[in-house]
Design a protein around this motif. Structure first.
Motif, PDB file in Angstrom:
ATOM      1  N   ASP A 166      -0.076  -6.276  14.302  1.00  0.00           N
ATOM      2  CA  ASP A 166      -0.722  -7.580  14.143  1.00  0.00           C
ATOM      3  C   ASP A 166      -0.417  -8.212  12.801  1.00  0.00           C
ATOM      4  N   HIS A 167      -0.148  -7.408  11.790  1.00  0.00           N
ATOM      5  CA  HIS A 167      -0.026  -7.921  10.426  1.00  0.00           C
ATOM      6  C   HIS A 167       0.934  -7.034   9.655  1.00  0.00           C
ATOM      7  N   ILE A 168       1.793  -7.641   8.843  1.00  0.00           N
ATOM      8  CA  ILE A 168       2.752  -6.887   8.038  1.00  0.00           C
ATOM      9  C   ILE A 168       2.591  -7.269   6.575  1.00  0.00           C
ATOM     10  N   THR A 169       2.424  -6.282   5.727  1.00  0.00           N
ATOM     11  CA  THR A 169       2.388  -6.520   4.288  1.00  0.00           C
ATOM     12  C   THR A 169       3.571  -5.813   3.629  1.00  0.00           C
ATOM     13  N   VAL A 170       4.114  -6.456   2.613  1.00  0.00           N
ATOM     14  CA  VAL A 170       5.258  -5.912   1.879  1.00  0.00           C
ATOM     15  C   VAL A 170       4.943  -6.007   0.393  1.00  0.00           C
ATOM     16  N   PRO A 171       5.235  -4.978  -0.396  1.00  0.00           N
ATOM     17  CA  PRO A 171       4.968  -5.060  -1.829  1.00  0.00           C
ATOM     18  C   PRO A 171       5.881  -6.082  -2.492  1.00  0.00           C
ATOM     19  N   PRO A 172       5.370  -6.843  -3.435  1.00  0.00           N
ATOM     20  CA  PRO A 172       6.213  -7.821  -4.122  1.00  0.00           C
ATOM     21  C   PRO A 172       7.291  -7.137  -4.942  1.00  0.00           C
ATOM     22  N   ASN A 173       8.377  -7.857  -5.148  1.00  0.00           N
ATOM     23  CA  ASN A 173       9.501  -7.422  -5.991  1.00  0.00           C
ATOM     24  C   ASN A 173      10.345  -6.316  -5.359  1.00  0.00           C
ATOM     25  N   SER A 174       9.733  -5.175  -5.045  1.00  0.00           N
ATOM     26  CA  SER A 174      10.537  -4.034  -4.600  1.00  0.00           C
ATOM     27  C   SER A 174      10.609  -3.876  -3.092  1.00  0.00           C
ATOM     28  N   GLY A 175       9.765  -4.573  -2.340  1.00  0.00           N
ATOM     29  CA  GLY A 175       9.667  -4.335  -0.904  1.00  0.00           C
ATOM     30  C   GLY A 175      10.818  -4.920  -0.113  1.00  0.00           C
ATOM     31  N   GLY A 176      10.973  -4.444   1.108  1.00  0.00           N
ATOM     32  CA  GLY A 176      12.005  -4.960   1.983  1.00  0.00           C
ATOM     33  C   GLY A 176      11.735  -4.635   3.439  1.00  0.00           C
ATOM     34  N   VAL A 177      12.224  -5.505   4.326  1.00  0.00           N
ATOM     35  CA  VAL A 177      12.099  -5.293   5.770  1.00  0.00           C
ATOM     36  C   VAL A 177      13.389  -5.785   6.424  1.00  0.00           C
ATOM     37  N   GLY A 178      13.438  -5.696   7.755  1.00  0.00           N
ATOM     38  CA  GLY A 178      14.561  -6.268   8.479  1.00  0.00           C
ATOM     39  C   GLY A 178      15.613  -5.254   8.893  1.00  0.00           C
ATOM     40  N   ASP A 272       3.730 -11.065   6.542  1.00  0.00           N
ATOM     41  CA  ASP A 272       2.601 -11.986   6.450  1.00  0.00           C
ATOM     42  C   ASP A 272       2.075 -12.162   5.029  1.00  0.00           C
ATOM     43  N   GLU A 273       2.077 -11.075   4.250  1.00  0.00           N
ATOM     44  CA  GLU A 273       1.535 -11.152   2.899  1.00  0.00           C
ATOM     45  C   GLU A 273       2.297 -10.206   1.974  1.00  0.00           C
ATOM     46  N   LEU A 274       2.349 -10.586   0.699  1.00  0.00           N
ATOM     47  CA  LEU A 274       2.896  -9.713  -0.324  1.00  0.00           C
ATOM     48  C   LEU A 274       1.734  -8.998  -0.994  1.00  0.00           C
ATOM     49  N   MET A 275       1.673  -7.690  -0.823  1.00  0.00           N
ATOM     50  CA  MET A 275       0.584  -6.883  -1.378  1.00  0.00           C
ATOM     51  C   MET A 275       1.109  -5.511  -1.752  1.00  0.00           C
ATOM     52  N   GLN A 279      -3.635  -2.630  -2.368  1.00  0.00           N
ATOM     53  CA  GLN A 279      -4.255  -3.910  -2.023  1.00  0.00           C
ATOM     54  C   GLN A 279      -4.303  -4.098  -0.510  1.00  0.00           C
ATOM     55  N   ALA A 280      -3.231  -3.712   0.153  1.00  0.00           N
ATOM     56  CA  ALA A 280      -3.160  -3.894   1.599  1.00  0.00           C
ATOM     57  C   ALA A 280      -4.181  -3.022   2.321  1.00  0.00           C
ATOM     58  N   PHE A 281      -4.302  -1.762   1.913  1.00  0.00           N
ATOM     59  CA  PHE A 281      -5.290  -0.895   2.549  1.00  0.00           C
ATOM     60  C   PHE A 281      -6.704  -1.427   2.331  1.00  0.00           C
ATOM     61  N   ALA A 282      -6.978  -1.934   1.134  1.00  0.00           N
ATOM     62  CA  ALA A 282      -8.303  -2.486   0.847  1.00  0.00           C
ATOM     63  C   ALA A 282      -8.555  -3.727   1.693  1.00  0.00           C
ATOM     64  N   ALA A 283      -7.540  -4.582   1.843  1.00  0.00           N
ATOM     65  CA  ALA A 283      -7.693  -5.804   2.634  1.00  0.00           C
ATOM     66  C   ALA A 283      -7.916  -5.481   4.104  1.00  0.00           C
ATOM     67  N   PHE A 284      -7.192  -4.486   4.626  1.00  0.00           N
ATOM     68  CA  PHE A 284      -7.358  -4.109   6.030  1.00  0.00           C
ATOM     69  C   PHE A 284      -8.739  -3.505   6.260  1.00  0.00           C
ATOM     70  N   ALA A 285      -9.187  -2.685   5.323  1.00  0.00           N
ATOM     71  CA  ALA A 285     -10.521  -2.094   5.448  1.00  0.00           C
ATOM     72  C   ALA A 285     -11.591  -3.187   5.468  1.00  0.00           C
ATOM     73  N   ALA A 286     -11.420  -4.192   4.618  1.00  0.00           N
ATOM     74  CA  ALA A 286     -12.377  -5.302   4.599  1.00  0.00           C
ATOM     75  C   ALA A 286     -12.323  -6.087   5.901  1.00  0.00           C
ATOM     76  N   GLU A 287     -11.124  -6.236   6.466  1.00  0.00           N
ATOM     77  CA  GLU A 287     -10.957  -6.999   7.702  1.00  0.00           C
ATOM     78  C   GLU A 287     -11.676  -6.335   8.864  1.00  0.00           C
ATOM     79  N   ILE A 288     -11.476  -5.024   9.012  1.00  0.00           N
ATOM     80  CA  ILE A 288     -12.069  -4.345  10.171  1.00  0.00           C
ATOM     81  C   ILE A 288     -13.557  -4.074   9.968  1.00  0.00           C
ATOM     82  N   SER A 289     -14.056  -4.228   8.747  1.00  0.00           N
ATOM     83  CA  SER A 289     -15.488  -4.027   8.510  1.00  0.00           C
ATOM     84  C   SER A 289     -16.295  -5.261   8.857  1.00  0.00           C
ATOM     85  N   LYS A 290     -15.611  -6.401   9.062  1.00  0.00           N
ATOM     86  CA  LYS A 290     -16.331  -7.618   9.420  1.00  0.00           C
ATOM     87  C   LYS A 290     -16.906  -7.482  10.819  1.00  0.00           C
ATOM     88  N   PRO A 291     -18.147  -7.926  11.021  1.00  0.00           N
ATOM     89  CA  PRO A 291     -18.721  -7.844  12.364  1.00  0.00           C
ATOM     90  C   PRO A 291     -17.993  -8.779  13.311  1.00  0.00           C
TER      91      PRO A 291
END
Length: 460
Positions: A166-178, A272-275, A279-291
């Motif tokens: 559903d969502h892809i995060t990549v670290p800034p500067n050093s990350g890569g995909v594709g 989707d986001e540079l994290m 940061q990404a694990f914290a953001a996902f944890a916050a997302e799934i904790s929402k009612p």
């Protein structure tokens, strides 16, 4: 380690892996005939086998879990080379097995303690195998939110899996995909054997028996067949990425299997986001904790699509974008009705594959799906020699028309190479100018459509 078996799995088979890793694997195998050391570290603890762990499970769901759970997230590491039937649950000796990921994902989907599934990626890709396709389908159909969190990179087969989240995060500067492409390695040992005074004779029953082997030069026609198969695989890969990310297929193919850095990945929709990972694990944890909320609670700011609850006021890709595309608004629906009544779709947009009369005999009774035939048609056009120097026109014939391969190749062969020559030809025929000063891209599309239409009239 079974050296011949491992060598057989590496050579003369398609792989979804970065070229650097492919060279590394080949170099390690070629230099270590005993295959001890790098690929398999005999000093490392032996991993637990899947069948041993399976014996510990029963219908009461024991406390022991086969994955780490943090803040409601099941964390599934995806690291090193991806292989089939590794027989272990966790990454081991530089490899991660599709089978282990499938086992853990299946359990996480049934685990009431798991609210979301985080794939922790750092992989260059790996083997092409039915387990790859099955695992990708499992991720795409997940009933729980899935995030692909790149600790560093997710390339090739690893990105195939990541693109279904559903969502892809990549670290800034050093990350890569594709690296949306495929590669096949062939070793020609003829010169080495000749220098060593060794002559290998291959005796065959059947002209094409063992036509790919290290004891003979690879025949040019066989090399072309392999390249065509790789192109079909690349298109299938690109289709899955385009569908999973909700972006245009041509945009995916245009990357030409490049590895994409984090900034560009964000721009073209590959992430989707540079994290950073934390940061990404914290953001996902916050997302799934929402009612979860919906119409019953009077709060319509979020909805559940494809297993993921995402805020509506945020631009999203992946399954949400795909779901939005599947529900056209009134204007889109009206346009669709007009196109249905009128018959053919406009040349400027994609249209369903329409079987050309000249190809009808080839397709009947072959058991292939329409999608497989269309992928083969596209690959045959854009991967042909006639497409060289005429890339834009080849992509137009492949994606925006239903021309048969025969007609498309004939049209490409008749067209001049390069933009200037094509512009001169069109100008002499009274068509709009295709030079850099052309007013709009729309006129260029009209010219290409006119070219295709004219050829079809001439070719009958």
């Amino acid at each position: 380690m079974d050296y011949p078996r491992l060598l057989g799995r590496l050579l003369n088979r398609a792989h979804l892996v970065t070229p650097d890793r492919a060279r590394l694997m080949l170099g390690v195998l070629a230099s270590r005939a005993g295959l001890s050391g790098f690929l398999v570290d005999d000093t490392s603890p032996q991993p637990e086998k899947l069948d041993v762990l399976a014996a510990d499970w029963n219908g009461n769901r024991p406390d022991r879990k086969i994955y780490r759970v943090e803040n409601g997230m099941a964390v599934l590491p995806v690291s090193g080379t991806l292989v089939s039937k590794l027989g272990v649950l966790d990454p081991w000796s530089g490899m991660t097995g599709y089978d282990g990921l499938m086992t853990k994902l299946g359990e996480a989907l049934l685990d009431d303690d798991v609210k979301g599934i985080a794939f922790d990626f750092e992989s260059p890709g790996g083997e092409v195998h039915s387990q790859l396709f099955e695992l990708a389908d499992m991720i795409a159909g997940s009933t729980k939110p899935t995030w692909a969190i790149c600790s560093d990179y997710a390339y090739s087969a690893a990105y195939w899996l990541a693109s279904q989240c559903d969502h892809i995060t990549v670290p800034p500067n050093s990350g890569g995909v594709g690296s949306v492409g495929a590669v096949c390695l062939h070793t020609d040992m003829t010169k080495a054997y000749e220098n060593a005074g060794v002559k290998v004779t291959v005796l065959r029953a059947g002209a094409r028996k063992m036509e790919v082997n290290p004891y003979e030069e690879l025949p040019p026609d066989v090399a072309k067949e392999i390249e065509a198969e790789l192109e079909v695989l690349r298109i299938s890969f690109a289709e899955q990425v385009a569908q999973g990310r909700g972006i245009d297929l041509k945009a995916v193919l245009a990357t030409e299997a490049r590895t994409i850095n984090s900034d560009e990945a964000l721009q073209i929709g590959f992430a989707d986001e540079l994290m950073t990972p934390s940061q990404a694990f914290a953001a996902f944890a916050a997302e799934i904790s929402k009612p979860a909320s919906g119409p019953a609670g009077g709060d319509t700011t979020a909805q559940h699509i494809g297993g993921s609850t995402m805020a509506q006021n945020k631009p999203t890709r992946g399954k949400r974008a795909l779901a939005d595309d599947l529900v056209p608004d009134d204007a889109d629906a009206a346009e669709d009705d007009e196109e249905d009544d009128g018959g053919d779709a406009p040349e400027g947009g994609k249209k369903p594959s329409v079987k050309d009369e000249t190809d009808a005999g080839d397709d009947e009774g072959d058991g292939k799906s329409a999608g497989a035939r269309e992928r083969k048609r596209i690959a045959s056009i854009i991967g042909s020699n006639a497409a060289k120097g005429r890339g834009n026109l080849a992509q137009h014939f492949a994606f925006n028309t239903s021309m048969s391969v025969k007609d498309a190749l004939a049209a490409l062969a008749a067209a001049p190479k390069g933009g200037a020559g094509l512009a001169d030809t069109m100008a002499s025929a009274g068509n709009p100018d295709l030079s850099p000063s052309a007013p709009t891209p729309g006129e260029q599309q009209a010219v290409e459509a006119s070219w295709a239409s004219s050829f079809k009239r001439v070719a009958g």
